[in-house]
Design a protein around this motif. Structure first.
Motif, PDB file in Angstrom:
ATOM      1  N   VAL A  62      15.967  31.833  61.746  1.00 57.76           N
ATOM      2  CA  VAL A  62      16.469  31.471  60.410  1.00 57.76           C
ATOM      3  C   VAL A  62      17.581  32.468  60.070  1.00 57.76           C
ATOM      4  CG1 VAL A  62      15.891  31.239  57.970  1.00 57.76           C
ATOM      5  CG2 VAL A  62      14.207  30.591  59.722  1.00 57.76           C
ATOM      6  N   PRO A  63      18.836  32.025  59.919  1.00 60.11           N
ATOM      7  CA  PRO A  63      19.937  32.968  59.665  1.00 60.11           C
ATOM      8  C   PRO A  63      20.051  33.362  58.180  1.00 60.11           C
ATOM      9  CG  PRO A  63      20.816  30.761  59.927  1.00 60.11           C
ATOM     10  CD  PRO A  63      19.312  30.647  60.083  1.00 60.11           C
ATOM     11  N   GLY A  64      21.086  34.169  57.879  1.00 59.81           N
ATOM     12  CA  GLY A  64      21.362  34.555  56.492  1.00 59.81           C
ATOM     13  C   GLY A  64      20.556  35.786  56.104  1.00 59.81           C
ATOM     14  N   HIS A  65      21.100  36.970  56.381  1.00 58.24           N
ATOM     15  CA  HIS A  65      20.290  38.184  56.210  1.00 58.24           C
ATOM     16  C   HIS A  65      20.679  39.014  55.001  1.00 58.24           C
ATOM     17  CE1 HIS A  65      17.882  37.627  59.808  1.00 58.24           C
ATOM     18  NE2 HIS A  65      18.945  36.956  60.221  1.00 58.24           N
ATOM     19  N   GLU A  66      21.505  38.477  54.113  1.00 59.97           N
ATOM     20  CA  GLU A  66      21.728  39.130  52.816  1.00 59.97           C
ATOM     21  C   GLU A  66      21.388  38.086  51.756  1.00 59.97           C
ATOM     22  OE1 GLU A  66      25.840  40.401  52.447  1.00 59.97           O
ATOM     23  OE2 GLU A  66      26.575  38.549  53.355  1.00 59.97           O
ATOM     24  N   PHE A  67      20.759  38.532  50.687  1.00 53.45           N
ATOM     25  CA  PHE A  67      20.172  37.558  49.760  1.00 53.45           C
ATOM     26  C   PHE A  67      19.950  38.195  48.395  1.00 53.45           C
ATOM     27  CE2 PHE A  67      17.040  39.833  52.201  1.00 53.45           C
ATOM     28  CZ  PHE A  67      16.314  40.433  51.204  1.00 53.45           C
ATOM     29  N   SER A  68      19.671  37.328  47.441  1.00 54.51           N
ATOM     30  CA  SER A  68      19.244  37.777  46.120  1.00 54.51           C
ATOM     31  C   SER A  68      18.119  36.862  45.671  1.00 54.51           C
ATOM     32  CB  SER A  68      20.428  37.704  45.152  1.00 54.51           C
ATOM     33  OG  SER A  68      20.065  38.203  43.876  1.00 54.51           O
ATOM     34  N   ALA A  98      17.332  34.337  55.226  1.00 57.83           N
ATOM     35  CA  ALA A  98      17.098  33.858  53.861  1.00 57.83           C
ATOM     36  C   ALA A  98      17.648  32.459  53.590  1.00 57.83           C
ATOM     37  CB  ALA A  98      17.700  34.861  52.881  1.00 57.83           C
ATOM     38  N   THR A  99      18.035  31.709  54.635  1.00 59.91           N
ATOM     39  CA  THR A  99      18.339  30.293  54.397  1.00 59.91           C
ATOM     40  C   THR A  99      17.003  29.552  54.370  1.00 59.91           C
ATOM     41  OG1 THR A  99      18.710  29.918  56.764  1.00 59.91           O
ATOM     42  CG2 THR A  99      20.659  30.352  55.413  1.00 59.91           C
ATOM     43  N   ALA A 100      16.193  29.923  53.390  1.00 59.03           N
ATOM     44  CA  ALA A 100      14.803  29.466  53.323  1.00 59.03           C
ATOM     45  C   ALA A 100      14.301  29.676  51.897  1.00 59.03           C
ATOM     46  CB  ALA A 100      13.944  30.284  54.287  1.00 59.03           C
ATOM     47  N   ASP A 101      13.161  29.087  51.590  1.00 60.68           N
ATOM     48  CA  ASP A 101      12.592  29.288  50.247  1.00 60.68           C
ATOM     49  C   ASP A 101      12.219  30.756  50.024  1.00 60.68           C
ATOM     50  OD1 ASP A 101      12.790  26.618  49.520  1.00 60.68           O
ATOM     51  OD2 ASP A 101      10.867  26.114  50.442  1.00 60.68           O
ATOM     52  N   PHE A 102      11.715  31.414  51.078  1.00 60.78           N
ATOM     53  CA  PHE A 102      11.269  32.814  50.967  1.00 60.78           C
ATOM     54  C   PHE A 102      11.756  33.605  52.179  1.00 60.78           C
ATOM     55  CE2 PHE A 102       7.959  30.287  48.875  1.00 60.78           C
ATOM     56  CZ  PHE A 102       7.882  30.917  47.646  1.00 60.78           C
ATOM     57  N   CYS A 103      11.870  34.931  51.994  1.00 59.40           N
ATOM     58  CA  CYS A 103      12.050  35.819  53.152  1.00 59.40           C
ATOM     59  C   CYS A 103      11.328  37.124  52.844  1.00 59.40           C
ATOM     60  CB  CYS A 103      13.527  36.078  53.442  1.00 59.40           C
ATOM     61  SG  CYS A 103      14.356  37.107  52.219  1.00 59.40           S
ATOM     62  N   VAL A 104      11.032  37.883  53.893  1.00 61.24           N
ATOM     63  CA  VAL A 104      10.457  39.217  53.676  1.00 61.24           C
ATOM     64  C   VAL A 104      11.514  40.269  53.979  1.00 61.24           C
ATOM     65  CG1 VAL A 104       8.049  38.620  54.130  1.00 61.24           C
ATOM     66  CG2 VAL A 104       9.524  39.307  56.039  1.00 61.24           C
ATOM     67  N   ALA A 105      11.386  41.435  53.326  1.00 65.53           N
ATOM     68  CA  ALA A 105      12.296  42.561  53.569  1.00 65.53           C
ATOM     69  C   ALA A 105      11.556  43.851  53.300  1.00 65.53           C
ATOM     70  CB  ALA A 105      13.511  42.463  52.645  1.00 65.53           C
TER      71      ALA A 105
END
Ligand SMILES: NC(=O)c1ccc[n+]([C@@H]2O[C@H](COP(=O)([O-])OP(=O)(O)OC[C@H]3O[C@@H](n4cnc5c(N)ncnc54)[C@H](OP(=O)(O)O)[C@@H]3O)[C@@H](O)[C@H]2O)c1
Length: 245
Positions: A62-68, A98-105
């Motif tokens: 799942v790509p997109g590693h910067e998010f808010s 974070a091209t997803a409903d949730f991500c962990v960090a």
């Protein structure tokens, strides 16, 4: 949850919507409900999109590693945030993005989002800002009073680099698209050169630091403008073809 992920075949660049299990935060992580995600155009070609950390082939990345977004839950030893906090930041490239409903960090990779910043704007900051910081502070060793030329100052990284250099008390000169001139002056640049009509080497000398976000022949053109002990940093030169004499 819904996610946009690469195909199930390892190495597939076919991005599609899939259903996957909600991630769960490990001890020092938080689970973030994603409101906005930053997209890096070249990311699908990177090693971490097709390989796991141990070198094995990776599928369904799942790509997109910067998010808010908003903290949904926290790991058992996470102490900095509570559910409901608005946060932005990055996560590890080998984790799902974070091209997803949730991500962990990890807690150390996120910060509180100021109310004045929209989720969309916040998600565009982390990688560009980190790139500017690493280039100017870690490698360029900027200090107050330095004369710093930023080439490509009107782009994503350049706008961050300008603000970082101004924050450090540097005297900043921008080479940029004319459409960005007013913004760059408002951000504190002493001079803004229109890269289309003003070759920076015809206007400048005695630079302490050059930050290159464009590549091509920028380093070769900039080197003669540096003072003794000056530094040049590039985030865009092709290491195979860049030559500096
Ligand atoms: N964004 C990131 O997070 C990131 C991170 C690491 C590395 N990088 C790399 O850093 C480089 C810049 O990325 P970016 O995202 O900041 O690019 P960007 O947002 O596309 O901005 C590039 C800016 O440079 C201007 N420009 C074009 N040619 C120029 C020249 N010769 N002199 C001065 N300005 C010029 C463009 O103006 P026009 O509108 O006139 O074209 C545009 O405003 C790329 O090579 C990228 O791969 C980016």
């Amino acid at each position: 949850m819904k996610a946009f992920a690469l195909g199930s075949k390892a190495g597939s660049f076919d991005l599609r919507e899939i259903d996957i299990a909600d991630p769960s935060p490990s001890t020092d992580q938080v689970l973030v409900r994603v409101h906005a995600v930053g997209v890096t155009p070249t990311e699908l070609l990177w090693y971490s999109s097709t390989h796991n950390k141990d070198g094995s082939a990776r599928a369904n990345a799942v790509p997109g590693h910067e998010f808010s977004g908003i903290v949904e839950s926290i790991g058992s030893q996470a102490t900095d945030f509570v559910p409901g906090d608005a946060v932005f930041g990055m996560n590890d490239w080998f984790l799902d993005g974070a091209t997803a409903d949730f991500c962990v960090a990890s807690e150390k990779d996120i910060v509180a989002k100021p109310a004045s910043l929209s989720h969309t704007d916040a998600a565009a900051i982390p990688i560009a800002a980190l790139t500017g910081w690493q280039g100017l502070v870690d490698h360029g060793r900027i200090k107050a009073g330095d004369r710093v030329l930023i080439v490509g100052a009107g782009g994503s990284v350049g706008l961050m680099a300008v603000q970082i250099a101004v924050m450090h008390g540097c005297r900043v000169i921008a080479s940029a698209s004319p459409s960005q001139a007013d913004t760059l002056k408002e951000l504190g640049c002493e001079h803004v050169l229109d890269y289309k009509t003003q070759a920076f080497e015809d206007h400048l000398k005695d630079l302490d630091v050059v930050f290159d976000a464009i590549g091509s022949d920028t380093l070769a053109r900039a080197k003669p403008l540096l003072v003794e002990g000056g530094r040049m940093v590039t985030i865009a030169a092709d290491p195979k073809t860049a030559t500096i004499r």
